[in-house]
Design a protein around this motif. Sequence first.
Motif, mmCIF file in Angstrom:
data_model
loop_
_atom_site.group_PDB
_atom_site.id
_atom_site.type_symbol
_atom_site.label_atom_id
_atom_site.label_comp_id
_atom_site.label_asym_id
_atom_site.label_seq_id
_atom_site.Cartn_x
_atom_site.Cartn_y
_atom_site.Cartn_z
ATOM 1 N N PRO A 36 -33.420 7.801 -7.557
ATOM 2 C CA PRO A 36 -32.582 8.747 -6.666
ATOM 3 C C PRO A 36 -32.055 8.949 -8.157
ATOM 4 O O PRO A 36 -31.740 8.180 -9.003
ATOM 5 C CB PRO A 36 -31.743 8.122 -6.181
ATOM 6 N N VAL A 37 -31.248 10.392 -8.667
ATOM 7 C CA VAL A 37 -29.849 10.328 -9.370
ATOM 8 C C VAL A 37 -28.680 9.646 -9.429
ATOM 9 O O VAL A 37 -28.139 9.041 -10.126
ATOM 10 C CB VAL A 37 -30.043 11.634 -9.888
ATOM 11 N N CYS A 230 -51.728 12.481 -2.215
ATOM 12 C CA CYS A 230 -50.669 12.880 -1.282
ATOM 13 C C CYS A 230 -49.170 13.692 -2.196
ATOM 14 O O CYS A 230 -49.789 13.862 -3.564
ATOM 15 C CB CYS A 230 -49.582 11.591 -1.729
ATOM 16 N N VAL A 231 -48.565 14.722 -2.445
ATOM 17 C CA VAL A 231 -48.039 15.483 -2.718
ATOM 18 C C VAL A 231 -46.080 15.354 -2.707
ATOM 19 O O VAL A 231 -45.449 15.225 -1.516
ATOM 20 C CB VAL A 231 -47.490 17.405 -2.143
ATOM 21 N N PRO A 232 -46.152 14.904 -3.927
ATOM 22 C CA PRO A 232 -44.604 14.809 -4.359
ATOM 23 C C PRO A 232 -43.501 15.643 -3.493
ATOM 24 O O PRO A 232 -43.433 16.801 -3.915
ATOM 25 C CB PRO A 232 -44.129 14.081 -6.215
ATOM 26 N N VAL A 233 -42.440 15.818 -2.721
ATOM 27 C CA VAL A 233 -41.406 15.985 -2.434
ATOM 28 C C VAL A 233 -40.154 15.556 -2.645
ATOM 29 O O VAL A 233 -39.868 13.577 -3.331
ATOM 30 C CB VAL A 233 -41.417 15.745 -1.135
ATOM 31 N N ASP A 234 -38.999 16.281 -2.840
ATOM 32 C CA ASP A 234 -37.478 15.925 -2.877
ATOM 33 C C ASP A 234 -37.028 15.383 -1.403
ATOM 34 O O ASP A 234 -37.337 14.889 -0.422
ATOM 35 C CB ASP A 234 -36.787 17.530 -2.875
ATOM 36 N N ALA A 235 -36.589 14.105 -1.979
ATOM 37 C CA ALA A 235 -35.839 13.146 -0.927
ATOM 38 C C ALA A 235 -34.863 14.021 0.246
ATOM 39 O O ALA A 235 -35.137 13.240 1.391
ATOM 40 C CB ALA A 235 -34.709 12.136 -1.713
#
Length: 642
Positions: A36-37, A230-235
């Motif tokens: 996370p940023v 798996c597909v990356p997703v946003d938090a």
Amino acid sequence: MKSPTPSYAGFYEASLASPVDFWTKQATKIAWYKAPVQTLTMNEKGFYRWFEGGTLNTCYLALDYHVEHGRSEQVALIYDSPVTKTVQKYTYAQLQLEVAKLAGALRQLGVEKGDCVVIYMPMVPEAAFAMLACARLGAVHSVVFGGFAPHELAIRIDDTRPKVVISASCGIEFERVIPYKPLLDDAIHLAQFKPPHCLILQRPQIHALMHAGRDVDFSTAVAQAEPVDCVPVDALDPLYVLYTSGTTGKPKGIVRDNGGHAVAMKFSMQYIYNIQPGDVYWAASDLGWAVGHSYIIYAPLIQGCTTILFEGKPVRTPDAGTFWRIISEHQVKVFFTAPTAFRAIRKEDPQAEFLQKYDLSCLQQLFVAGERCDPSTLKWLQEITNKPIIDHWWQTESGWPMIANMTGVELLPVKPGSATKPVCGFDVQILDEDGQPLNANHEGYVCLKLPLPPGCLPTLWNDDARFQESYLSKFPGYYFSGDGGYKDDDGYVYIMGRVDDVINVAGHRLSTGEMEEFVASHPAVAECAVVGIQDEMRGQRPVAFVVLKDGMAIDEPMIETQLVTLIREQIGAVAYFKSALIVKRLPKTRSGKILRKVMRQIADGESYNVPSTIDDPAILGEIAEKLQNRKIGKGFGEFAVI
């Protein structure tokens, strides 16, 4: 080696004093694709969000991560079904393959990242596969409890507009086989939105009729599919939508995000349940409820545990020893279920004779939640198991416990009737009508100071305005839980029950407002009120007070039977609606407000004040007489039986 933690008081205070530092540290315990940023932000609508800028995949955390880190041959999921006399075990590697292939089948049906899938299934392994397969694709799943009637399913289909509905030919209730497919067909007929595809698992007990062009055989589709990654997703992207009853009668779609949820699940397993990777953990609930999402599927698997999927009931499948048998046979370390289940077991086996047949030395702690654990049940469990019995409190909205004995930090003394103390990150306050904190031992509104910690609902599905109105508007700066309660001098929290018209029937939150809408739709009914009264087995159950239209012939048994059937058809047997009392009028204030609380207090045998604004106090006597004649309510000697 387990890292040392401070005392509960020190750990909890640290979480409130610097939530960003606290949760930044906890977030490092899961495997992000991109860290996370920012840990905590506020969006343009004033809603708090956790772990912005981070990317991850919840299915990866639950399965692939463990396969890559030495747990491929560990059992991940045990399916124990006494109703079908079946026990199946899936290792992490086997579960990963099943889920990856089902994700491939869903992709072939057009499901991609951000799409919705409705899951309407019994407690079978394929239901767990379906949830994880959606997470793998970055799709949003919405599991609908199999006990719900077509009307309830139709509402959820219209609200989520799913690309695919995943269902099964049947479920099993004790020895009764319940066809699911006709219920699904009826729901799609009622719904305005028509799902393009339905993926149907054919169980051996019943073969469902398939609609050409829409319905697809589950097993065939999976067999022909290629596994997908798996597909990356946003938090901040949603993992799932889970509907809970609202006071307007329209269910609220609770949104769970990926990032905050994963961090909260990992944290709770270590610090609340004191569960380590490799341990066996069992939550005896249904996948259609929040417990099923959090503590049958996601939290145990993210933590690297073995979890149990149970298809059965605490009694009569085959007997009141089923829970003890499963704990002993599968070496369960921590068990979690609702007090209702133990009340059913106690009724059939008050001396706990079945328990004596099994070795429970593996069991370290037993957790209860979903409703208040009454002191009598708590004491009975303590006596028969000689184990720590941990009551804790949380909601669908929170997704994980808000008040608990954090046994992975410090085991605090148990106080009957209390869920113990607030969990890290939850600043629990008891407020009066003006939003001011109350002193110890004064009952008020249970609220949580914002921001809520990770894992809690960030909003409602497609309804930010209702989220604001339902939870944030009553006391600005606080989340309003809808429950009443108090703290004692030691800071222990006591939850006393709902303050709105949502009742808790065997751990299932149901809207009396919605029931009133259906009762009022009967052509003979002029006016009605549905209240939740105490029930020894289920915690609460609904009772309707009905005023008939002028000129209607009063055949009370016939009308009651029709209303019971109506609620069963529209909501389902889960409502446990069985009593509709015909009265001449309802007690109201002069402004027209129905005195539901007073009616409930009469039924529960509690003392009550007759409001000075009541239009006719004599009506309360009629209500009491009706209840007494029918022997309904704690005040008049009747308790429900399973």
